[in-house]
Design a protein around this motif. Structure first.
Motif, PDB file in Angstrom:
ATOM      1  N   ALA A 237       0.833  -1.208   0.000  1.00 51.96           N
ATOM      2  CA  ALA A 237       0.000   0.000   0.000  1.00 51.96           C
ATOM      3  C   ALA A 237       0.869   1.259   0.000  1.00 51.96           C
ATOM      4  O   ALA A 237       0.537   2.259  -0.647  1.00 51.96           O
ATOM      5  CB  ALA A 237      -0.920  -0.012   1.216  1.00 51.96           C
ATOM      6  N   MET A 238       2.002   1.217   0.701  1.00 55.08           N
ATOM      7  CA  MET A 238       2.903   2.367   0.759  1.00 55.08           C
ATOM      8  C   MET A 238       3.469   2.704  -0.618  1.00 55.08           C
ATOM      9  O   MET A 238       3.583   3.873  -0.985  1.00 55.08           O
ATOM     10  CB  MET A 238       4.053   2.077   1.725  1.00 55.08           C
ATOM     11  N   ARG A 239       3.795   1.682  -1.377  1.00 51.60           N
ATOM     12  CA  ARG A 239       4.375   1.926  -2.701  1.00 51.60           C
ATOM     13  C   ARG A 239       3.363   2.586  -3.637  1.00 51.60           C
ATOM     14  O   ARG A 239       3.728   3.381  -4.509  1.00 51.60           O
ATOM     15  CB  ARG A 239       4.899   0.615  -3.294  1.00 51.60           C
ATOM     16  N   VAL A 240       2.079   2.252  -3.435  1.00 50.57           N
ATOM     17  CA  VAL A 240       1.026   2.878  -4.234  1.00 50.57           C
ATOM     18  C   VAL A 240       0.778   4.304  -3.758  1.00 50.57           C
ATOM     19  O   VAL A 240       0.668   5.246  -4.552  1.00 50.57           O
ATOM     20  CB  VAL A 240      -0.277   2.052  -4.156  1.00 50.57           C
ATOM     21  N   ALA A 241       0.735   4.489  -2.448  1.00 49.00           N
ATOM     22  CA  ALA A 241       0.368   5.786  -1.870  1.00 49.00           C
ATOM     23  C   ALA A 241       1.428   6.853  -2.099  1.00 49.00           C
ATOM     24  O   ALA A 241       1.102   8.026  -2.308  1.00 49.00           O
ATOM     25  CB  ALA A 241       0.095   5.629  -0.381  1.00 49.00           C
ATOM     26  N   TYR A 242       2.709   6.454  -2.064  1.00 44.88           N
ATOM     27  CA  TYR A 242       3.782   7.456  -2.114  1.00 44.88           C
ATOM     28  C   TYR A 242       4.716   7.287  -3.311  1.00 44.88           C
ATOM     29  O   TYR A 242       5.751   7.962  -3.368  1.00 44.88           O
ATOM     30  CB  TYR A 242       4.589   7.405  -0.811  1.00 44.88           C
ATOM     31  N   SER A 243       4.360   6.431  -4.240  1.00 46.39           N
ATOM     32  CA  SER A 243       5.176   6.223  -5.457  1.00 46.39           C
ATOM     33  C   SER A 243       6.643   6.023  -5.092  1.00 46.39           C
ATOM     34  O   SER A 243       7.545   6.700  -5.613  1.00 46.39           O
ATOM     35  CB  SER A 243       5.032   7.419  -6.400  1.00 46.39           C
ATOM     36  N   ILE A 244       6.884   5.083  -4.197  1.00 46.87           N
ATOM     37  CA  ILE A 244       8.238   4.866  -3.672  1.00 46.87           C
ATOM     38  C   ILE A 244       9.093   4.149  -4.690  1.00 46.87           C
ATOM     39  O   ILE A 244       8.684   3.160  -5.300  1.00 46.87           O
ATOM     40  CB  ILE A 244       8.180   4.052  -2.356  1.00 46.87           C
ATOM     41  N   ARG A 245      10.334   4.661  -4.844  1.00 45.65           N
ATOM     42  CA  ARG A 245      11.300   4.015  -5.719  1.00 45.65           C
ATOM     43  C   ARG A 245      12.069   2.961  -4.946  1.00 45.65           C
ATOM     44  O   ARG A 245      12.232   3.044  -3.732  1.00 45.65           O
ATOM     45  CB  ARG A 245      12.289   5.049  -6.258  1.00 45.65           C
ATOM     46  N   GLY A 246      12.575   1.971  -5.670  1.00 47.65           N
ATOM     47  CA  GLY A 246      13.388   0.934  -5.041  1.00 47.65           C
ATOM     48  C   GLY A 246      13.153  -0.402  -5.710  1.00 47.65           C
ATOM     49  O   GLY A 246      12.342  -0.528  -6.623  1.00 47.65           O
ATOM     50  N   ASP A 247      13.875  -1.424  -5.221  1.00 46.38           N
ATOM     51  CA  ASP A 247      13.715  -2.770  -5.779  1.00 46.38           C
ATOM     52  C   ASP A 247      12.775  -3.554  -4.874  1.00 46.38           C
ATOM     53  O   ASP A 247      12.991  -3.654  -3.678  1.00 46.38           O
ATOM     54  CB  ASP A 247      15.065  -3.487  -5.853  1.00 46.38           C
ATOM     55  N   PHE A 248      11.709  -4.119  -5.469  1.00 44.47           N
ATOM     56  CA  PHE A 248      10.679  -4.767  -4.661  1.00 44.47           C
ATOM     57  C   PHE A 248      10.491  -6.233  -5.010  1.00 44.47           C
ATOM     58  O   PHE A 248       9.444  -6.803  -4.798  1.00 44.47           O
ATOM     59  CB  PHE A 248       9.351  -4.025  -4.826  1.00 44.47           C
ATOM     60  N   GLU A 249      11.518  -6.838  -5.546  1.00 47.78           N
ATOM     61  CA  GLU A 249      11.404  -8.238  -5.964  1.00 47.78           C
ATOM     62  C   GLU A 249      11.053  -9.145  -4.787  1.00 47.78           C
ATOM     63  O   GLU A 249      10.270 -10.069  -4.916  1.00 47.78           O
ATOM     64  CB  GLU A 249      12.728  -8.684  -6.590  1.00 47.78           C
ATOM     65  N   ASP A 250      11.615  -8.841  -3.616  1.00 45.78           N
ATOM     66  CA  ASP A 250      11.382  -9.683  -2.442  1.00 45.78           C
ATOM     67  C   ASP A 250      10.330  -9.092  -1.507  1.00 45.78           C
ATOM     68  O   ASP A 250      10.133  -9.589  -0.404  1.00 45.78           O
ATOM     69  CB  ASP A 250      12.694  -9.890  -1.678  1.00 45.78           C
ATOM     70  N   ASP A 251       9.666  -8.033  -1.948  1.00 48.18           N
ATOM     71  CA  ASP A 251       8.612  -7.381  -1.164  1.00 48.18           C
ATOM     72  C   ASP A 251       9.096  -6.945   0.208  1.00 48.18           C
ATOM     73  O   ASP A 251       9.697  -5.908   0.334  1.00 48.18           O
ATOM     74  CB  ASP A 251       7.382  -8.281  -1.061  1.00 48.18           C
ATOM     75  N   VAL A 252       8.809  -7.742   1.238  1.00 46.06           N
ATOM     76  CA  VAL A 252       9.224  -7.357   2.580  1.00 46.06           C
ATOM     77  C   VAL A 252      10.547  -8.052   2.873  1.00 46.06           C
ATOM     78  O   VAL A 252      10.563  -9.224   3.248  1.00 46.06           O
ATOM     79  CB  VAL A 252       8.177  -7.764   3.646  1.00 46.06           C
ATOM     80  N   PRO A 253      11.671  -7.386   2.693  1.00 43.26           N
ATOM     81  CA  PRO A 253      12.949  -8.036   2.946  1.00 43.26           C
ATOM     82  C   PRO A 253      13.077  -8.434   4.404  1.00 43.26           C
ATOM     83  O   PRO A 253      12.690  -7.686   5.294  1.00 43.26           O
ATOM     84  CB  PRO A 253      13.975  -6.948   2.587  1.00 43.26           C
TER      85      PRO A 253
END
Length: 363
Positions: A237-253
């Motif tokens: 939800a955070m990535r949608v709400a704040y358009s966060i950049r980064g690598d998200f292949e593993d989601d919650v590291p």
């Protein structure tokens, strides 16, 4: 026999050491030194601070109010970025990957030296360095954003059975020690976890979901699957709400950051001085040469850290033994009076001055 003064060139030795110290002293708190500009990853575990990296490091120093020098900041950042990478692999890391990591830190206002907010993941198969925002990093982003207006979780009442593997340590009486055992446990987990994040400047919340299929097989996923599902729904939800950049292949590291001591000091200056002394030691052709070198550079040798001083002592002692053996093998007159006089004029054991643990006694 080569003249001792020419062979050792003590004036050049002192000049090299003075130059090293001068270059290090020229660097102020905000200006990189020559040492960090030409750092060797294989020796120092640190990439050189090139003009391409410098603006990002300067911005990080300013944005996060770092009181340490540019040199120490860049060195500490390298230790954190490359913590899982061997030194001989650092050179192969793409500079674009490092720039991308630094941009993620700056754009999301995450301190690269804060071990629990952001980390790097090294994909050894593809030789790629990726930025990973940790769970605490998402909370920092949420808390620092002026438009944050709350978030909530909705956990489904519908439970699904999920088999997870848990590691347990049991004492083996026959062997007399603990043994690791993996057992399979059936747990009931929610069919869905939903997270809604609200912003003051939007009319609808950003929503993230997590499902039983997301549950991992290691770490906290096996012990606390419900909590980890909430974490995953929150980060999505955070990535949608704040358009966060980064690598998200593993989601919650599941990485736990290891904080870096900001006061970490570099050994680059000591390494360079040791190299100069070591080079001078290689030019010694007899015990007398070594005695002159030790007497001339005694203060510099004493100033070296234990690690470098011990290496210098070990090599000097080995060379001294070779010189003594060579002198014994050639005890018969050889016609080379100059060499014999030089050896005879030298102490019987020049290395005694710096042997064992009592390395080069300080005055």
């Amino acid at each position: 026999m080569e003249n001792t003064a020419d062979a050792l060139d003590l004036e050049q030795l002192n000049s090299k050491i003075s130059t090293i110290r001068s270059n290090m002293a020229k660097a102020s708190n905000d200006t990189p030194s020559e040492a960090i500009k030409f750092a060797d990853p294989d020796k120092d575990g640190c990439l050189p601070l090139t003009p391409r990296f410098a603006p990002y490091v300067e911005q990080i120093k300013k944005q996060f109010n770092k009181k340490i020098s540019i040199d120490d900041l860049w060195f500490a950042m390298n230790q954190k970025m490359f913590r899982d990478i061997k030194r001989n692999q650092i050179k192969a890391i793409s500079h674009s990957d490092i720039i991308s990591y630094l941009e993620v830190c700056l754009s999301n206002n995450l301190d690269p030296l804060c071990g629990d907010t952001i980390a790097t993941y090294y994909d050894s198969k593809n030789n790629v360095l990726k930025a990973q925002i940790l769970l605490q990093g998402y909370y920092v982003i949420y808390a620092n954003h002026t438009n944050s207006d709350g978030f909530e979780f909705t956990i489904s009442d519908n439970l699904i059975k999920k088999d997870v593997q848990i590691v347990r340590w049991e004492f083996n009486q026959q062997l007399g020690r603990n043994e690791k055992k993996t057992i399979t446990v059936t747990k009931e987990v929610p069919a869905r976890v939903e997270c809604r994040i609200y912003r003051k400047d939007t009319s609808h919340p950003a929503v993230g979901y997590a499902f039983p299929s997301d549950i991992g097989t290691t770490g906290a996923w096996t012990e606390h699957p419900e909590q980890m599902m909430c974490n995953r729904a929150f980060t999505r939800a955070m990535r949608v709400a704040y358009s966060i950049r980064g690598d998200f292949e593993d989601d919650v590291p599941e990485i736990t950051g290891s904080p870096i001591n900001p006061a970490m000091q570099m050994n680059i200056e000591h390494q360079k001085i040791y190299d100069v002394l070591n080079e001078a030691l290689d030019k010694c052709h007899c015990t007398h040469d070594m005695k002159i070198l030790i007497d001339s550079a005694r203060a510099e040798i004493n100033h070296l850290p234990d690690e470098f001083r011990a290496r210098f002592v070990k090599k000097a002692n080995e060379m001294n033994e070779l010189f003594k053996q060579h002198s014994a093998d050639n005890s018969a007159p050889t016609g080379n009076d100059a060499v014999q006089k030089t050896v005879n004029a030298a102490p019987a054991d020049a290395a005694n001055d710096y042997s064992g643990e009592q390395t080069v006694q300080t005055a």
